[in-house]
Design a protein around this motif. Structure first.
Motif, PDB file in Angstrom:
ATOM      1  N   SER A  82       7.109  39.681   5.199  1.00 15.72           N
ATOM      2  CA  SER A  82       7.085  38.292   5.662  1.00 15.72           C
ATOM      3  C   SER A  82       8.115  37.512   4.853  1.00 15.72           C
ATOM      4  CB  SER A  82       5.706  37.656   5.481  1.00 15.72           C
ATOM      5  OG  SER A  82       5.837  36.250   5.672  1.00 15.72           O
ATOM      6  N   THR A  84       8.534  34.446   5.145  1.00 17.31           N
ATOM      7  CA  THR A  84       7.898  33.166   4.836  1.00 17.31           C
ATOM      8  C   THR A  84       7.269  33.183   3.448  1.00 17.31           C
ATOM      9  OG1 THR A  84       7.233  33.285   7.154  1.00 17.31           O
ATOM     10  CG2 THR A  84       6.451  31.386   5.885  1.00 17.31           C
ATOM     11  N   TRP A 104      -2.712  37.146   3.447  1.00 18.85           N
ATOM     12  CA  TRP A 104      -2.005  36.913   4.715  1.00 18.85           C
ATOM     13  C   TRP A 104      -2.011  38.136   5.618  1.00 18.85           C
ATOM     14  CZ3 TRP A 104       2.507  39.656   5.865  1.00 18.85           C
ATOM     15  CH2 TRP A 104       3.190  40.242   4.803  1.00 18.85           C
ATOM     16  N   TYR A 107      -4.785  38.646   8.597  1.00 18.37           N
ATOM     17  CA  TYR A 107      -4.610  38.156   9.971  1.00 18.37           C
ATOM     18  C   TYR A 107      -4.002  39.260  10.841  1.00 18.37           C
ATOM     19  CZ  TYR A 107      -5.326  33.510   7.932  1.00 18.37           C
ATOM     20  OH  TYR A 107      -5.847  32.434   7.280  1.00 18.37           O
ATOM     21  N   ILE A 129       8.610  39.387   9.595  1.00 17.75           N
ATOM     22  CA  ILE A 129       8.069  38.125  10.111  1.00 17.75           C
ATOM     23  C   ILE A 129       8.899  36.979   9.554  1.00 17.75           C
ATOM     24  CG2 ILE A 129       6.078  36.560  10.010  1.00 17.75           C
ATOM     25  CD1 ILE A 129       4.382  39.156   9.478  1.00 17.75           C
ATOM     26  N   SER A 131       9.342  32.463  10.245  1.00 17.21           N
ATOM     27  CA  SER A 131       8.619  31.391  10.921  1.00 17.21           C
ATOM     28  C   SER A 131       9.196  30.019  10.631  1.00 17.21           C
ATOM     29  CB  SER A 131       7.155  31.419  10.471  1.00 17.21           C
ATOM     30  OG  SER A 131       6.404  30.446  11.158  1.00 17.21           O
ATOM     31  N   PRO A 134       5.074  25.319   9.617  1.00 13.75           N
ATOM     32  CA  PRO A 134       4.644  25.188   8.223  1.00 13.75           C
ATOM     33  C   PRO A 134       3.263  25.829   8.012  1.00 13.75           C
ATOM     34  CG  PRO A 134       4.535  23.057   9.342  1.00 13.75           C
ATOM     35  CD  PRO A 134       5.173  24.024  10.300  1.00 13.75           C
ATOM     36  N   LEU A 135       3.094  26.505   6.908  1.00 16.81           N
ATOM     37  CA  LEU A 135       1.836  27.199   6.630  1.00 16.81           C
ATOM     38  C   LEU A 135       0.785  26.221   6.113  1.00 16.81           C
ATOM     39  CD1 LEU A 135       3.508  29.754   6.985  1.00 16.81           C
ATOM     40  CD2 LEU A 135       2.432  30.694   4.944  1.00 16.81           C
ATOM     41  N   GLY A 136      -0.399  26.302   6.688  1.00 12.75           N
ATOM     42  CA  GLY A 136      -1.508  25.495   6.198  1.00 12.75           C
ATOM     43  C   GLY A 136      -1.357  24.009   6.461  1.00 12.75           C
ATOM     44  N   GLY A 137      -0.506  23.629   7.425  1.00  9.75           N
ATOM     45  CA  GLY A 137      -0.284  22.206   7.713  1.00  9.75           C
ATOM     46  C   GLY A 137      -1.062  21.725   8.921  1.00  9.75           C
ATOM     47  N   GLY A 138      -1.944  22.561   9.444  1.00  6.10           N
ATOM     48  CA  GLY A 138      -2.723  22.145  10.604  1.00  6.10           C
ATOM     49  C   GLY A 138      -1.976  22.325  11.921  1.00  6.10           C
ATOM     50  N   LEU A 139      -0.851  23.020  11.889  1.00  3.30           N
ATOM     51  CA  LEU A 139      -0.106  23.276  13.133  1.00  3.30           C
ATOM     52  C   LEU A 139      -0.282  24.723  13.585  1.00  3.30           C
ATOM     53  CD1 LEU A 139       3.104  21.207  12.279  1.00  3.30           C
ATOM     54  CD2 LEU A 139       1.126  20.516  13.644  1.00  3.30           C
ATOM     55  N   SER A 140      -1.243  25.363  12.962  1.00  2.00           N
ATOM     56  CA  SER A 140      -1.698  26.683  13.373  1.00  2.00           C
ATOM     57  C   SER A 140      -0.677  27.804  13.205  1.00  2.00           C
ATOM     58  CB  SER A 140      -2.215  26.644  14.811  1.00  2.00           C
ATOM     59  OG  SER A 140      -3.197  27.623  14.915  1.00  2.00           O
ATOM     60  N   SER A 141      -0.184  27.906  11.994  1.00  2.00           N
ATOM     61  CA  SER A 141       0.646  29.070  11.671  1.00  2.00           C
ATOM     62  C   SER A 141      -0.173  30.349  11.762  1.00  2.00           C
ATOM     63  CB  SER A 141       1.247  28.928  10.266  1.00  2.00           C
ATOM     64  OG  SER A 141       0.242  29.028   9.279  1.00  2.00           O
ATOM     65  N   SER A 142      -1.474  30.246  11.527  1.00  4.66           N
ATOM     66  CA  SER A 142      -2.301  31.463  11.562  1.00  4.66           C
ATOM     67  C   SER A 142      -2.357  32.021  12.990  1.00  4.66           C
ATOM     68  CB  SER A 142      -3.703  31.206  11.013  1.00  4.66           C
ATOM     69  OG  SER A 142      -4.363  30.189  11.715  1.00  4.66           O
ATOM     70  N   LEU A 145       0.971  33.519  13.964  1.00  4.21           N
ATOM     71  CA  LEU A 145       1.134  34.859  13.390  1.00  4.21           C
ATOM     72  C   LEU A 145       0.338  35.895  14.199  1.00  4.21           C
ATOM     73  CD1 LEU A 145       2.077  36.794  11.155  1.00  4.21           C
ATOM     74  CD2 LEU A 145       0.164  35.986   9.738  1.00  4.21           C
TER      75      LEU A 145
HETATM   76  P1  ADP Z   1      -2.604  26.739   9.645  1.00  3.31           P
HETATM   77  O1  ADP Z   1      -3.026  27.701  10.689  1.00  3.31           O
HETATM   78  O2  ADP Z   1      -3.016  25.343   9.928  1.00  3.31           O
HETATM   79  O3  ADP Z   1      -1.146  26.809   9.316  1.00  3.31           O
HETATM   80  P2  ADP Z   1      -4.366  28.362   8.082  1.00  3.31           P
HETATM   81  O4  ADP Z   1      -4.959  28.190   6.744  1.00  3.31           O
HETATM   82  O5  ADP Z   1      -5.273  28.552   9.235  1.00  3.31           O
HETATM   83  O6  ADP Z   1      -3.386  27.124   8.309  1.00  3.31           O
HETATM   84  O7  ADP Z   1      -3.400  29.612   8.078  1.00  3.31           O
HETATM   85  C1  ADP Z   1      -2.401  29.717   7.106  1.00  3.31           C
HETATM   86  C2  ADP Z   1      -2.383  31.131   6.555  1.00  3.31           C
HETATM   87  O8  ADP Z   1      -1.932  32.051   7.570  1.00  3.31           O
HETATM   88  C3  ADP Z   1      -1.404  31.305   5.414  1.00  3.31           C
HETATM   89  O9  ADP Z   1      -1.969  30.923   4.195  1.00  3.31           O
HETATM   90  C4  ADP Z   1      -1.112  32.793   5.489  1.00  3.31           C
HETATM   91  O10 ADP Z   1      -2.139  33.541   4.894  1.00  3.31           O
HETATM   92  C5  ADP Z   1      -1.134  33.085   6.981  1.00  3.31           C
HETATM   93  N1  ADP Z   1       0.216  32.988   7.568  1.00  3.31           N
HETATM   94  C6  ADP Z   1       0.595  32.192   8.581  1.00  3.31           C
HETATM   95  N2  ADP Z   1       1.908  32.378   8.887  1.00  3.31           N
HETATM   96  C7  ADP Z   1       2.380  33.317   8.047  1.00  3.31           C
HETATM   97  C8  ADP Z   1       3.647  33.942   7.853  1.00  3.31           C
HETATM   98  N3  ADP Z   1       4.702  33.602   8.576  1.00  3.31           N
HETATM   99  N4  ADP Z   1       3.727  34.884   6.898  1.00  3.31           N
HETATM  100  C9  ADP Z   1       2.667  35.230   6.158  1.00  3.31           C
HETATM  101  N5  ADP Z   1       1.459  34.666   6.285  1.00  3.31           N
HETATM  102  C10 ADP Z   1       1.289  33.728   7.221  1.00  3.31           C
END
Ligand code: ADP
Ligand code: MG
Length: 405
Positions: A82, A84, A104, A107, A129, A131, A134-142, A145
């Motif tokens: 990753s 990121t 991470w 997931y 990977i 991206s 933004p991670l953990g910003g409420g825009l659903s990076s999870s 992923l």
């Molecule tokens: P949000 O979904 O709002 O960004 P979450 O806490 O639900 O916040 O998810 C964030 C987590 O998802 C990160 O801390 C990490 O563990 C994982 N994650 C998301 N995107 C990536 C990425 N590109 N590379 C590695 N981990 C990621």
């Protein structure tokens, strides 16, 4: 003090995909044969309604997680870098061996397991990977992923499940892999959203209705407060539990089935906190369907009123906002319609993260600068802002489609 212009520029999906593919070639010494992408999302209105069987109105944003990958000739692992988080791992493909891996990867593990359970067996592969979510910003990076990974699994195996099934498998991955009991909004958005549309999602029966948001005079502006308050961590579970208790007190299965009238009739017999939680959820479900209708008929003032009301309700009744989010929304509200603001509210789970505002396109830049500048003066924190059109859900970028739909 010179206030910076804080409207973020980000790279396009094509550039992001090219960057991931180049990193892959560099890292693994051969070209990537597969590249998939899945967007983050922002919820325009309908907060904390999903687990109450209510409505949400999200859209995919023009920020993506991409995976560039190729099958590996041998081995029993997925080797994944990753960019990121700047970390490379080997994820064993057999279940139950992932204890020592960083969080991470859970997931990804979750998605591999969910597809395995569906009869789509994981195969050894290498992947990169990258991206712009933004991670953990409420825009659903999870979810971005998970869905990018699910799209990759489908591309590599040549087996597809239906889009709804795909979203549900990714939600299952977040529940079982990452241990996060999320609703269905994030994964549904990342899979199913369409460019130029909001998605009205009925979380009870999983039906979707696309609501066009394509008037070039209006733009969605996202401002990241860049704070994330770590509370006890139990707030989400507590809110869910309070909603269940409120539904029980009202004699309904879920708050979706309750009306404002029922709530008022029961007020004297309910704990005040449960009454307020229920008032938020019942009101918010109503506001969400009203907002979808108002957008459909271009009644922008009404949309704005509903967004501000949503924020007030989340702040006062549901108590999931925080000082920084309130400041951002207050600043937007004070600029008002003369300065191009239609509506603004916190978005996502709360206690930090982003606000979402609907603004006049011509005013977006100036408004973002004014709000971010005043926010910095008041809090000492630099907010970041960007505007985004409603984007399209996950896709396979490579191999390029010929007859694929
Ligand atoms: P949000 O979904 O709002 O960004 P979450 O806490 O639900 O916040 O998810 C964030 C987590 O998802 C990160 O801390 C990490 O563990 C994982 N994650 C998301 N995107 C990536 C990425 N590109 N590379 C590695 N981990 C990621
Ligand atoms: Mg998430």
């Amino acid at each position: 003090m010179i206030v910076q212009v804080l409207v973020e520029k980000t790279i396009s999906l094509d550039d992001l995909a090219a960057r991931a593919a180049a990193t892959f070639a560099n890292q693994f010494g051969r070209p990537a044969r597969f590249v998939t992408a899945a967007p983050g999302r922002v919820n325009l209105i309908g907060e904390h309604t999903d687990y109450n069987g209510g409505f949400v109105l999200p859209m995919a944003i023009d920020r993506y997680t991409v995976v560039a990958a190729d099958l590996a000739a041998k081995g029993k692992v997925a080797r994944i870098l990753s960019c990121t988080v700047d970390e490379q791992v080997e994820i064993p493909l057999r279940k139950g061996k992932a204890d020592a891996l960083p969080v991470w990867t859970s997931y990804i593990r979750g998605v591999l397991d969910a597809y395995d359970g569906e009869g789509i067996r994981p195969v050894p592969f290498d992947g990169v990977i990258d991206s712009t979510v933004p991670l953990g910003g409420g825009l659903s990076s999870s979810a971005a992923l998970e869905v990018a990974m699910a799209t990759l699994i489908e591309a590599m195996s040549g087996s597809q499940v239906t889009p709804v099934r795909k979203a549900l498998l990714c939600q299952q991955a977040e529940h079982e892999g990452a241990g996060v009991p999320c609703g269905i909004m994030d994964q549904f958005s990342s899979v199913l959203c369409q460019a130029g549309h909001l998605m009205l999602l009925d979380c009870r029966n999983q039906q979707t209705k696309m609501v066009p948001l394509a008037d070039p005079n209006y733009t969605v502006l996202i401002i990241n407060s860049n704070v994330k308050h770590e509370l006890t961590g139990g707030e989400y579970a507590e809110r869910r539990q309070q909603c269940e208790a409120a539904a029980a007190a009202l004699g309904v299965e879920s708050l979706r089935d309750a009306t404002t009238q029922t709530l008022e009739q029961h007020q004297s017999r309910m704990e005040s906190i449960l009454y307020r939680r229920a008032r938020h959820v019942i009101g918010e479900i109503h506001r969400t369907t009203c907002a979808a209708e108002a957008i459909g008929t271009a009644r922008w003032e009404e949309v704005g009123r509903l967004m501000f009301a949503s924020h007030a309700s989340l702040r006062d009744d549901y108590e999931v906002s925080c000082a920084e989010l309130d400041i951002l929304v207050d600043l937007a509200e004070r600029l008002g319609s003369e300065r191009g603001v239609i509506g603004s509210r916190m978005t996502g789970g709360g206690f930090g993260g982003c606000t979402v505002s609907l603004v006049q396109t011509s005013a977006a830049q100036e408004m973002a600068e004014a709000i971010c500048g005043a926010y910095q003066k008041e809090t000492g924190i630099e907010a970041t802002a960007f505007s985004t059109p409603p984007a399209h859900g996950a896709k396979i970028l490579l191999p390029q489609a010929t007859a694929r739909n």
